[in-house]
Design a protein around this motif. Structure first.
Motif, short mmCIF file in Angstrom:
data_model
loop_
_atom_site.label_atom_id
_atom_site.label_comp_id
_atom_site.label_asym_id
_atom_site.label_seq_id
_atom_site.Cartn_x
_atom_site.Cartn_y
_atom_site.Cartn_z
N PHE A 272 0.85 -1.18 0.00
CA PHE A 272 0.00 0.00 0.00
C PHE A 272 0.89 1.23 0.00
O PHE A 272 1.86 1.30 0.75
CB PHE A 272 -0.92 0.02 1.22
CG PHE A 272 -1.82 -1.19 1.31
CD1 PHE A 272 -3.04 -1.21 0.66
CD2 PHE A 272 -1.42 -2.31 2.04
CE1 PHE A 272 -3.85 -2.33 0.73
CE2 PHE A 272 -2.22 -3.43 2.12
CZ PHE A 272 -3.45 -3.45 1.46
N SER A 273 0.56 2.19 -0.84
CA SER A 273 1.38 3.41 -0.92
C SER A 273 0.60 4.59 -0.37
O SER A 273 -0.64 4.63 -0.40
CB SER A 273 1.80 3.70 -2.36
OG SER A 273 0.67 4.05 -3.14
N GLY A 274 1.33 5.54 0.16
CA GLY A 274 0.73 6.74 0.71
C GLY A 274 1.79 7.81 0.83
O GLY A 274 2.88 7.70 0.27
N SER A 275 1.48 8.85 1.57
CA SER A 275 2.44 9.92 1.80
C SER A 275 2.06 10.68 3.06
O SER A 275 0.93 10.57 3.53
CB SER A 275 2.50 10.88 0.61
OG SER A 275 1.25 11.51 0.42
N PHE A 276 3.02 11.41 3.60
CA PHE A 276 2.69 12.33 4.68
C PHE A 276 3.53 13.59 4.50
O PHE A 276 4.65 13.56 3.99
CB PHE A 276 2.89 11.69 6.07
CG PHE A 276 4.29 11.27 6.39
CD1 PHE A 276 5.19 12.16 6.98
CD2 PHE A 276 4.72 9.98 6.13
CE1 PHE A 276 6.48 11.76 7.28
CE2 PHE A 276 6.00 9.57 6.43
CZ PHE A 276 6.89 10.46 7.02
N PRO A 277 2.97 14.73 4.89
CA PRO A 277 3.61 16.02 4.59
C PRO A 277 4.85 16.27 5.42
O PRO A 277 4.96 15.84 6.57
CB PRO A 277 2.52 17.04 4.93
CG PRO A 277 1.65 16.35 5.93
CD PRO A 277 1.68 14.90 5.58
N THR A 278 5.80 16.99 4.83
CA THR A 278 7.02 17.40 5.54
C THR A 278 7.20 18.91 5.49
O THR A 278 8.30 19.42 5.72
CB THR A 278 8.25 16.70 4.96
OG1 THR A 278 8.34 16.97 3.56
CG2 THR A 278 8.19 15.19 5.19
N SER A 279 6.13 19.61 5.14
CA SER A 279 6.15 21.08 5.22
C SER A 279 4.75 21.53 5.60
O SER A 279 3.77 20.85 5.29
CB SER A 279 6.57 21.69 3.88
OG SER A 279 5.60 21.44 2.90
N PRO A 280 4.63 22.66 6.29
CA PRO A 280 3.30 23.11 6.74
C PRO A 280 2.48 23.68 5.60
O PRO A 280 3.01 24.24 4.64
CB PRO A 280 3.64 24.18 7.78
CG PRO A 280 4.98 24.70 7.38
CD PRO A 280 5.71 23.54 6.78
N ALA A 281 1.17 23.50 5.70
CA ALA A 281 0.26 24.13 4.75
C ALA A 281 0.19 25.63 5.02
O ALA A 281 0.62 26.11 6.07
CB ALA A 281 -1.12 23.50 4.86
N LYS A 282 -0.34 26.36 4.06
CA LYS A 282 -0.52 27.81 4.23
C LYS A 282 -2.00 28.14 4.33
O LYS A 282 -2.84 27.46 3.74
CB LYS A 282 0.09 28.56 3.04
CG LYS A 282 1.60 28.38 2.91
CD LYS A 282 2.15 29.12 1.70
CE LYS A 282 3.66 28.94 1.58
NZ LYS A 282 4.20 29.64 0.38
#
Length: 433
Positions: A272-282
Motif C-alpha cells: 500500500f502506498s501513501g504519503s505524509f507532509p514534511t512542510s506546513p500548509a498555508k
C-alpha cells in the motif's frame, strides 16, 4: 465573534480529526447555551478501505481522549502495548527503553480506531452522512455568510466548514480553489505491507518492541523504516522522498530486517502506498473554514504522530468555533493554540536534516556507541523515536556544553581509531619487496 444560539458545523472527513472535532463540539454545547448541529461527511468505509497508517498511538493520547473527550480506549482495539524501540543505523543497533512519563504507547488497527471514534460521535448526537463531498461554496446571504456543501447524495448548508480530509487529493483541490488554503508543499512517500504470523512468533521474536531503521546505506531512497508488531501480524513500512515499491522489496531482503520477520513469500504480499507532509500548509484557516489533521502538515519527523496531531487539532478547532467564533480573526486563537505543534514540526525538520547528514557521513555508529553509556544521549534517542518529548526539549538537552563536548571528543577519538586502522590495513596489504 460569530457565535449564535444556533450553529451548524459541516465536517468533511470522519477520521480522528473530524470525529474528535465533532465530539468536542457536542461536549462544549452541553456546557454552554449553544445549539450546535454537527454534520460529518465521510465516503470511506472504515475497516474495509485501507488507511496508509501504521497505527501507533503515542502518549499523551490516552490522557487527551479521557480529559478532553470523556473517552476511554476499548481493550479490543488495542493490539499491543509497546515498551521500547530497537534502533538500527550504520551497522549498529541499540535497544531504547524509557519510562512512560506521559502514558503508554499502543499499536492498533487504524480502521478500528477510526470506526470507534466516529461511532462515539454519532452516539453523542452528530449526524453522519456516508458520502463524498464534491464541492463547497461560500455565499453571502445578506445577514451572514454561509457555507454550501455539495455531496454525491445531497446538498447541505453550514455556518462553518472543518476540513478533516487528510491528504485527499480531490478535497485539497476544492479548498485551494475556493479558499486561500494551500496544501503542504513537500511530502515523504511511504510504502506499507502486512505480514501475518502466529502470535507465538511475535511473542518470541519481536515482543513489545518496534524495530526502527534510519537511513540504511544500501537503499539511499529510504530515510526511515520500521517493523511494528501487532497481535497476529507485523507491519513493515518505509518512508522517503523518492522511495518506490522496489525499495520495499530490497528492504525486506536486508539481513537485519529479515532476522526479525516471520517466514513469508514476497510475491504474496500486498503493498500500500501513501504519503505524509514534511512542510506546513498555508492559510489553514479563514472566514468560515478551518483545516485540521494531516492537511495542516504539522506532523512530527520520524515518529509522525499523525493520530495525535489529528485529535489535538480537531479539539482546538472545536474549542475555537464553540467558544469564540469562526471568522478569520477568531481562528487566530486556533493557530496560537496549535503553535506547540508547529514549533515542534520545525524543530523536528532541523533534527531530521541533521540526522540525515550524520548518517550519510557514517557517524551514527559512534553516536549509538556513545548513547549506550551516556544517559542523556540515550534518552534523546529514545524520545526522538518514541515521541515522548518534543524535539525542542530534546535539542535543549543534547545541545548543552557538556553533552556537545563529550560527543565531539568521542567522534574525534573514533575517527582517529578508524584512521589508524586504515593505515594498518594499508601497510598489511602493501606488497613485499
Amino acid at each position: 465573534m460569530d457565535l449564535t444560539l444556533n450553529l451548524t458545523v459541516g465536517i468533511i472527513g470522519g477520521g480522528p480529526a473530524g470525529s474528535s472535532c465533532a465530539l468536542r463540539l457536542l461536549k462544549n454545547a452541553e456546557e454552554r447555551p449553544i445549539n450546535i448541529k454537527v454534520n460529518i461527511f465521510e465516503g470511506k468505509e472504515f475497516g474495509t478501505h485501507h488507511n496508509q497508517c501504521v497505527g501507533v498511538l503515542s502518549p499523551p493520547l490516552e490522557e487527551i481522549l479521557l480529559k478532553e473527550l470523556d473517552l476511554s480506549l476499548p481493550y479490543e482495539i488495542i493490539k499491543r502495548q509497546i515498551f521500547g524501540y530497537r534502533l538500527h543505523s550504520d551497522g549498529n543497533e541499540i535497544l531504547l527503553v524509557g519510562e512512560d512519563k506521559t502514558g503508554p504507547t499502543y499499536t492498533v488497527r487504524r480502521g478500528e480506531l477510526d470506526r470507534f471514534l466516529l461511532e462515539e460521535a454519532i452516539k453523542r448526537g452528530a449526524n453522519f452522512f456516508k458520502t463524498r463531498v464534491t464541492d463547497i461554496e461560500f455565499v453571502n446571504t445578506g445577514r451572514r455568510r454561509e457555507v454550501r456543501i455539495y455531496t454525491e447524495s445531497g446538498f447541505f448548508k453550514a455556518d462553518v466548514v472543518v476540513g478533516a480530509f487528510g491528504l485527499d487529493e480531490a478535497m485539497l483541490g476544492v479548498f485551494e480553489r475556493k479558499t486561500p488554503f494551500r496544501r503542504p508543499g513537500k511530502s515523504l512517500k511511504t510504502f506499507i505491507t502486512k505480514i501475518y504470523t502466529e502470535r507465538r512468533f511475535i511473542e518470541r521474536n519481536l515482543g513489545n518492541i518496534i524495530y526502527a531503521f534510519l537511513f540504511p546505506h544500501s537503499i539511499p531512497n529510504i530515510e526511515f523504516g520500521a517493523i511494528t508488531p501487532k497481535r497476529d501480524y507485523v507491519i513493515v513500512n518505509i518512508a522517503g522522498k523518492n522511495v518506490n515499491s522496489h525499495d520495499l522489496d530490497t528492504f525486506l531482503e536486508l539481513r537485519e530486517v529479515v532476522e526479525h520477520l516471520p517466514p513469508f513469500k514476497k510475491e504474496e504480499l500486498d503493498y500500500f502506498s501513501g504519503s505524509f507532509p514534511t512542510s506546513p500548509a498555508k492559510n489553514t484557516f479563514g472566514d468560515n473554514y478551518v483545516i485540521v489533521g494531516d492537511a495542516t502538515g504539522w506532523l512530527r519527523s520520524f515518529k509522525g504522530k499523525g493520530i495525535n496531531t489529528a485529535i489535538i487539532t480537531g479539539i482546538k478547532a472545536a474549542d475555537t468555533i464553540s467558544k469564540r467564533g469562526f471568522s478569520h480573526a477568531d481562528f487566530r486563537y486556533y493557530h496560537d493554540e496549535c503553535m506547540k505543534l508547529l514549533k515542534d514540526f520545525h524543530a523536528g525538520n532541523s533534527i531530521r536534516l541533521f540526522t540525515k547528514i550524520i548518517c550519510r557521513l557514517h557517524l551514527m555508529n559512534p553516536i549509538i556507541e556513545l548513547a549506550k553509556v551516556d544517559p542523556i544521549l540515550y534518552d534523546a534517542l529514545f524520545n526522538a523515536v518514541s515521541g515522548h518529548e518534543t524535539f525542542g526539549e530534546i535539542f535543549k538537552k543534547i545541545s548543552s556544553p557538556d553533552v556537545m563536548r563529550r560527543t565531539a571528543s568521542h567522534l574525534l577519538l573514533w575517527r582517529a581509531r578508524r584512521f589508524e586502522k586504515g593505515r594498518g590495513n594499508q601497510w598489511k596489504s602493501k606488497p613485499e619487496g
